[in-house]
Write an enzyme that holds these catalytic residues in place. Structure first.
Site, PDB file in Angstrom:
ATOM      1  N   ASP A   1      -4.117  -3.456 -18.722  1.00 49.06           N
ATOM      2  CA  ASP A   1      -2.960  -2.566 -18.895  1.00 49.06           C
ATOM      3  C   ASP A   1      -2.979  -2.000 -20.314  1.00 49.06           C
ATOM      4  OD1 ASP A   1      -2.283  -3.311 -16.452  1.00 49.06           O
ATOM      5  OD2 ASP A   1      -0.947  -4.998 -17.056  1.00 49.06           O
TER       6      ASP A   1
ATOM      7  N   ILE B   1      -7.239  -9.601 -11.773  1.00 49.21           N
ATOM      8  CA  ILE B   1      -8.001  -9.356 -13.157  1.00 49.21           C
ATOM      9  C   ILE B   1      -9.323  -8.952 -12.902  1.00 49.21           C
ATOM     10  CG2 ILE B   1      -8.640 -10.450 -15.440  1.00 49.21           C
ATOM     11  CD1 ILE B   1      -5.804 -11.866 -15.021  1.00 49.21           C
ATOM     12  N   LEU B   2      -9.885  -7.919 -13.514  1.00 49.92           N
ATOM     13  CA  LEU B   2     -11.141  -7.294 -13.407  1.00 49.92           C
ATOM     14  C   LEU B   2     -12.144  -7.911 -14.375  1.00 49.92           C
ATOM     15  CD1 LEU B   2     -10.219  -3.921 -12.451  1.00 49.92           C
ATOM     16  CD2 LEU B   2     -10.827  -5.380 -10.669  1.00 49.92           C
TER      17      LEU B   2
ATOM     18  N   GLY C   1       0.943  -1.200  -0.029  1.00 48.24           N
ATOM     19  CA  GLY C   1      -0.093   0.033  -0.122  1.00 48.24           C
ATOM     20  C   GLY C   1       0.880   1.326  -0.005  1.00 48.24           C
TER      21      GLY C   1
ATOM     22  N   ASN D   1      -5.435   3.397 -12.818  1.00 46.07           N
ATOM     23  CA  ASN D   1      -4.532   2.174 -12.140  1.00 46.07           C
ATOM     24  C   ASN D   1      -2.957   2.730 -12.534  1.00 46.07           C
ATOM     25  OD1 ASN D   1      -3.527  -0.453 -11.517  1.00 46.07           O
ATOM     26  ND2 ASN D   1      -2.993  -0.808 -13.643  1.00 46.07           N
TER      27      ASN D   1
ATOM     28  N   HIS E   1       0.782   1.387 -13.253  1.00 50.23           N
ATOM     29  CA  HIS E   1       1.637  -0.101 -13.816  1.00 50.23           C
ATOM     30  C   HIS E   1       2.944   0.383 -13.843  1.00 50.23           C
ATOM     31  CE1 HIS E   1       1.776  -3.791 -15.823  1.00 50.23           C
ATOM     32  NE2 HIS E   1       2.579  -3.154 -16.706  1.00 50.23           N
TER      33      HIS E   1
HETATM   34  C1  GAR Z   1       3.606  -1.051  -7.448  1.00 46.73           C
HETATM   35  O1  GAR Z   1       4.652  -1.119  -7.947  1.00 46.73           O
HETATM   36  C2  GAR Z   1       2.640  -0.970  -8.702  1.00 46.73           C
HETATM   37  O2  GAR Z   1       2.817  -0.399  -9.833  1.00 46.73           O
HETATM   38  C3  GAR Z   1       2.273  -2.446  -9.120  1.00 46.73           C
HETATM   39  O3  GAR Z   1       2.381  -2.962  -7.693  1.00 46.73           O
HETATM   40  C4  GAR Z   1       3.198  -2.418  -6.735  1.00 46.73           C
HETATM   41  C5  GAR Z   1       2.225  -2.103  -5.582  1.00 46.73           C
HETATM   42  O4  GAR Z   1       3.010  -1.478  -4.640  1.00 46.73           O
HETATM   43  N1  GAR Z   1       1.286  -2.895  -9.811  1.00 46.73           N
HETATM   44  C6  GAR Z   1       1.153  -3.526 -10.700  1.00 46.73           C
HETATM   45  O5  GAR Z   1       1.928  -4.644 -10.939  1.00 46.73           O
HETATM   46  C7  GAR Z   1      -0.310  -3.870 -11.302  1.00 46.73           C
HETATM   47  N2  GAR Z   1      -0.218  -4.684 -12.353  1.00 46.73           N
HETATM   48  P1  GAR Z   1       2.371  -0.810  -3.272  1.00 46.73           P
HETATM   49  O6  GAR Z   1       1.477  -1.912  -2.870  1.00 46.73           O
HETATM   50  O7  GAR Z   1       3.406  -0.545  -2.369  1.00 46.73           O
HETATM   51  O8  GAR Z   1       1.661   0.528  -3.852  1.00 46.73           O
END
Ligand code: GAR
Length: 197
Positions: A152, A99-100, A15, A114, A116
């Site tokens: 994505d 996946i939504l 988070g 989102n 990515h």
């Molecule tokens: C982040 O790096 C985000 O970009 C990635 O997960 C991590 C979450 O970190 N998201 C994806 O890969 C989505 N496909 P966080 O929980 O510390 O924000």
């Protein structure tokens, strides 16, 4: 006073992007400026560290365990109900590793974004950092985009670029990209709030 704009943030893990948005909202006074409040943080994983982090930042945190549902559709329907209880103007995916269903994406069309960890359209999906290193990319980064039915692939709202350095591993590159994510995502949400009537 602007109309109230509730933001709901969905997470699955630590988070840190969620925290960056909440802290920026608090520091910049998004409530006073835009009527915007992070109304809730919801995780599909009850053990996500981000839930406690949200609470420590004064935001209501809820878990909805996807393992308790028989199908993706059933989980997404329950998730929509939980989200809609907060009457969101914007739903923010921040490391939400699901996946939504098309039904979910359609329901929040135009108010679902989102982040990515790649420079889309390069490297949609998982293992983005290792794939960027393996491809010999000189640059990597992150993308904030609108969510559409194709994973994505929605319209790009903002991007940040970092160098790929000699000797980088997926972990060192991910850490460099994450710093930019924490800057970019609050900026993109703020821009969305500014542009919303
Ligand atoms: C982040 O790096 C985000 O970009 C990635 O997960 C991590 C979450 O970190 N998201 C994806 O890969 C989505 N496909 P966080 O929980 O510390 O924000």
């Amino acid at each position: 006073m602007p109309l109230p704009k509730n933001i709901v943030i969905l997470i699955s893990g630590s988070g840190s992007n969620m925290a960056a948005i909440v802290q920026t909202a608090q520091q910049q006074g998004w409530q006073e400026q835009f009527g915007a409040t992070v109304a809730a943080v919801i995780s599909n994983r009850p053990d996500a560290a981000g839930l406690q982090l949200a609470q420590s930042l004064g935001v209501a945190a809820q878990a909805l365990d996807h393992r308790a549902f028989e199908s993706r559709e059933a989980f997404d329907a329950a998730l929509m109900q939980l989200i809609d209880g907060h009457q969101p103007a914007l739903v923010v995916l921040a490391g939400f590793m699901r996946i939504l269903t098309p039904g979910f994406v359609g329901h929040y069309a135009g108010r679902l974004i989102n982040i990515h960890p790649s420079l889309l359209p390069a490297f949609p999906g998982l293992n983005t950092h290792q794939r960027a290193i393996d491809a010999g990319c000189a640059q990597a980064g992150c993308t904030v985009h609108q969510v559409t039915a194709e994973l994505d692939h929605g319209p790009i709202l903002a991007q940040a670029v970092v160098p790929v350095l000699p000797g980088d591993t997926a972990d060192t590159l991910a850490a460099r990209v994450l710093i930019e994510e924490h800057r970019l995502y609050p900026l993109a949400v703020r821009r969305w709030l500014q542009d919303e009537p």
